[in-house]
Write a protein that holds these residues in place. Structure first.
Motif, short mmCIF file in Angstrom:
data_model
loop_
_atom_site.label_atom_id
_atom_site.label_comp_id
_atom_site.label_asym_id
_atom_site.label_seq_id
_atom_site.Cartn_x
_atom_site.Cartn_y
_atom_site.Cartn_z
N VAL A 411 35.44 0.34 -26.49
CA VAL A 411 36.58 0.56 -25.57
C VAL A 411 36.93 -0.68 -24.77
CG1 VAL A 411 35.96 2.99 -25.39
CG2 VAL A 411 35.19 1.41 -23.62
N GLY A 412 36.19 -1.76 -24.98
CA GLY A 412 36.43 -2.94 -24.16
C GLY A 412 37.84 -3.49 -24.27
N ASP A 413 38.51 -3.28 -25.40
CA ASP A 413 39.86 -3.79 -25.57
C ASP A 413 40.92 -2.72 -25.37
OD1 ASP A 413 39.25 -2.34 -27.77
OD2 ASP A 413 39.96 -3.81 -29.25
N HIS A 414 40.52 -1.54 -24.86
CA HIS A 414 41.51 -0.51 -24.57
C HIS A 414 42.29 -0.88 -23.32
CE1 HIS A 414 39.24 2.84 -27.00
NE2 HIS A 414 39.79 1.90 -27.75
N PRO A 415 43.54 -0.46 -23.21
CA PRO A 415 44.36 -0.85 -22.07
C PRO A 415 43.84 -0.29 -20.75
CG PRO A 415 45.47 0.81 -23.40
CD PRO A 415 44.28 0.37 -24.17
N VAL A 416 44.07 -1.05 -19.69
CA VAL A 416 43.67 -0.67 -18.34
C VAL A 416 44.93 -0.38 -17.52
CG1 VAL A 416 42.51 -1.45 -16.24
CG2 VAL A 416 41.57 -2.04 -18.48
N TYR A 417 44.90 0.70 -16.76
CA TYR A 417 46.06 1.13 -15.97
C TYR A 417 45.69 1.22 -14.50
CZ TYR A 417 48.13 2.60 -20.43
OH TYR A 417 48.64 2.64 -21.71
N ASP A 418 46.66 0.90 -13.63
CA ASP A 418 46.55 1.16 -12.19
C ASP A 418 47.44 2.34 -11.85
OD1 ASP A 418 44.75 -0.83 -11.53
OD2 ASP A 418 46.31 -2.35 -11.29
N LEU A 419 46.95 3.23 -11.01
CA LEU A 419 47.77 4.36 -10.59
C LEU A 419 47.33 4.82 -9.22
CD1 LEU A 419 46.53 7.69 -12.12
CD2 LEU A 419 45.35 5.56 -12.60
N GLN A 462 48.52 11.68 -23.89
CA GLN A 462 48.36 12.67 -22.83
C GLN A 462 48.37 12.00 -21.46
OE1 GLN A 462 44.74 14.20 -25.06
NE2 GLN A 462 45.32 16.04 -23.95
N PHE A 463 47.72 10.83 -21.38
CA PHE A 463 47.65 10.13 -20.10
C PHE A 463 49.05 9.73 -19.63
CE2 PHE A 463 47.52 6.04 -17.87
CZ PHE A 463 46.71 6.36 -16.80
N ILE A 464 49.82 9.13 -20.51
CA ILE A 464 51.16 8.66 -20.14
C ILE A 464 52.06 9.84 -19.77
CG2 ILE A 464 53.24 7.53 -21.02
CD1 ILE A 464 51.34 5.73 -22.67
N ALA A 465 51.91 10.95 -20.49
CA ALA A 465 52.73 12.12 -20.19
C ALA A 465 52.33 12.75 -18.85
CB ALA A 465 52.61 13.15 -21.30
N ARG A 466 51.03 12.76 -18.53
CA ARG A 466 50.58 13.42 -17.32
C ARG A 466 50.70 12.56 -16.10
NH1 ARG A 466 48.27 15.48 -13.58
NH2 ARG A 466 46.91 17.23 -13.30
N PHE A 467 50.46 11.24 -16.22
CA PHE A 467 50.50 10.33 -15.08
C PHE A 467 51.66 9.36 -15.29
CE2 PHE A 467 46.13 11.64 -15.92
CZ PHE A 467 45.77 12.21 -14.69
N LYS A 468 52.85 9.84 -15.00
CA LYS A 468 54.04 9.07 -15.33
C LYS A 468 54.22 7.86 -14.43
CE LYS A 468 56.41 13.04 -17.31
NZ LYS A 468 57.56 13.96 -17.28
N ALA A 469 53.72 7.93 -13.23
CA ALA A 469 53.92 6.83 -12.27
C ALA A 469 52.77 5.82 -12.43
CB ALA A 469 54.00 7.34 -10.85
N THR A 470 52.53 5.33 -13.64
CA THR A 470 51.47 4.35 -13.88
C THR A 470 52.08 3.02 -14.26
OG1 THR A 470 51.26 4.96 -16.19
CG2 THR A 470 49.88 6.16 -14.63
N GLU A 471 51.30 2.00 -14.03
CA GLU A 471 51.76 0.66 -14.39
C GLU A 471 50.64 -0.05 -15.14
OE1 GLU A 471 53.01 -3.53 -12.23
OE2 GLU A 471 53.13 -1.64 -11.13
N ARG A 472 50.93 -0.50 -16.33
CA ARG A 472 49.90 -1.17 -17.12
C ARG A 472 49.63 -2.55 -16.54
NH1 ARG A 472 49.64 -1.26 -23.72
NH2 ARG A 472 47.71 -2.43 -23.91
N THR A 473 48.37 -2.91 -16.50
CA THR A 473 48.00 -4.21 -15.94
C THR A 473 47.56 -5.13 -17.06
OG1 THR A 473 45.71 -3.56 -15.60
CG2 THR A 473 47.24 -3.12 -13.81
N ALA A 474 47.53 -6.43 -16.78
CA ALA A 474 47.10 -7.42 -17.77
C ALA A 474 45.62 -7.36 -17.95
CB ALA A 474 47.53 -8.81 -17.32
#
Length: 474
Positions: A411-419, A462-474
């Motif tokens: 999972v080390g290369d899976h995307p990280v999100y801030d919310l 599911q994550f994107i649909a449930r937590f719509k106010a998220t912003e993907r980080t670098a």
């Protein structure tokens, strides 16, 4: 001496191949370990594994192979050979010396820890008045004794028949008799040896067809798993390196784990959870060994496809063994036969097992070496290289570090999100802890509680649909 019934070896009864023959338990056995030293014009090749293996370790392994099927070992006979004889492999003096040892020990079976040609095997049997089995034949006997599933039995029989096919022509020359034929019906008919060869080939073709069906079933199961994608982590390693003990430790299963060579033959798969909730499928596989015949690898390819398709490969090494480096090279060679690129460091994690049985000074040096390990220069992606993980599958030491390394690799290369999550959204907190990796959680601020999470590809929709106010980080 009485000639051995050739049908006992080639597995033919009344014109039909039968199951692989078994060596009787408690048979009085002498183990002969040839050390074939080839004469060289130049200096010895440092990559020659036989040159770096100690004779003591080779004898111990050969005895271990024989004991794996409960043969009674009455003697061990290392033999240095500088000039291999085409007729007997060993020189006349050694053949006579071993004959005397066989008579004195009332030995009925001799295990020669080396590949023998059919002629060499036949000549040694005549000289020693005992049944002779070479290394390949002994491994086949062990595999036959260990097979528990229909698939395993088919693979063993296929390997055995391929092994015997080449020996049929050269060994059993007395089978070259003509079957009677009526002149007007078409000549003298086929020779007995041709008929036996044809029967072997027909049986081989049938087994290969059955194994193709097994492969198709495995492919279907693999495709079904990918619909609900659980990464596959496969254990590989030299036989008796502790793979099954490690498998049991990680899965709380009860797979046979004994101090025996080839204790595991049939593959076993179990689902386990990683520390942050991700699920994986762990696969235990047959152990590898030096000089493993290529046709044996080919026969077990259907089983070893779990290794070929694995997302992560755990190379389990018995780090306490004196020949651990040579064993590691043997595993690498089998992986190359399977067309698994060992340079793909993104897939391989080296596990140093049995650190509980080494002396404190060497243990300390190994732990320091593991922690100081650095990625190889050039070629591989440094972010994908994991230092060796020292563990004890028996005591459980190092399991947390191993699971963390597997999780990081997957999972080390899976995307990280801030919310920011509403403090009252208990269901949302529960979902994140259950289906994502929570990397950071801050104090409540205006707009909610800041969180940083890593989300697998499987749960992203599911994550994107449930937590719509998220912003993907670098």
């Amino acid at each position: 001496m009485n000639e051995r019934d050739p049908n006992e070896q080639i597995g033919i009864t009344l014109g039909k191949p039968r199951a692989v023959s078994r060596l009787a338990e408690k048979t009085r056995t002498l183990v002969v370990v040839p050390d074939v030293v080839m004469r060289r014009r130049g200096p010895a090749d440092p990559s020659d594994l036989l040159a770096v293996r100690s004779m003591e370790a080779r004898v111990a392994e050969a005895v271990g192979l024989a004991r794996a099927i409960d043969l009674e070992i009455v003697g061990q006979h290392p033999v240095r050979i500088t000039n291999p004889r085409p007729a007997t492999l060993l020189g006349e003096g050694k053949v006579e010396e071993i004959r005397l040892a066989i008579e004195e020990g009332e030995v009925t079976l001799v295990v020669v820890d080396h590949a023998l040609t059919p002629i060499q095997q036949r000549n040694l049997e005549k000289a020693w008045n005992a049944k002779v089995v070479d290394r390949t034949g002994l491994i086949l006997e062990i595999f036959g004794a260990r097979a528990r599933t229909r698939e395993g039995s088919l693979q063993v029989e296929l390997a055995h028949l391929n092994y015997q096919k080449s020996r049929l022509v050269r060994s059993w020359t007395h089978l070259e008799r003509q079957r009677g034929g009526f002149g007007f019906l078409g000549g003298p008919g086929e020779t007995q040896i041709e008929a036996d060869r044809r029967l072997l080939q027909e049986r081989i073709a049938k087994i290969e067809g059955d194994l193709d069906k097994v492969r198709q079933t495995r492919d279907l199961h693999r495709r079904n798993r990918k619909k609900v994608p659980h990464p596959v982590v496969a254990l590989v390693g030299y036989t008796n390196a502790g793979k099954s003990t490690l498998f049991n430790r990680l899965t709380e299963a009860d797979v046979l784990a004994k101090d025996l060579l080839f204790a595991t033959l049939d593959p076993t798969l179990r689902r386990i959870k990683l520390p942050h909730g991700a699920e994986i499928i762990l696969s235990d596989t047959v152990g590898f060994i030096s000089n493993l015949p290529t046709h044996l690898v080919a026969a077990f390819r259907a089983t070893l496809e779990e290794v070929i398709e694995a997302d992560v490969i755990l190379h389990v090494r018995d780090i306490s063994h004196e020949d651990t480096e040579a064993q590691s090279e043997d595993v690498a060679e089998v992986l190359r036969l399977l067309e698994v690129e060992i340079g793909e460091t993104g897939r391989m994690i080296e596990v140093w097992n049995k650190i509980d049985v080494i002396d404190p000074d060497r243990r300390e040096r190994l732990l320091e070496a593991a922690s100081a390990a650095t990625p190889p220069a050039g070629g591989a992606d440094a972010s994908k290289v994991t230092a060796p993980i020292p563990v004890s599958a028996l005591t459980g030491e190092g399991m947390d570090a191993l699971l963390a390394a597997i999780e990081e690799r997957l999972v080390g290369d899976h995307p990280v999100y801030d919310l920011k999550l509403d403090p009252s959204d208990g269901e949302g907190f529960a979902w994140l802890h259950r289906n994502a990796e929570v990397l950071d959680r801050g104090e409540a601020v205006e707009g909610g509680i800041p969180m940083r999470v890593r989300v697998s590809l499987r749960h992203q929709p599911q994550f994107i649909a449930r937590f719509k106010a998220t912003e993907r980080t670098a």
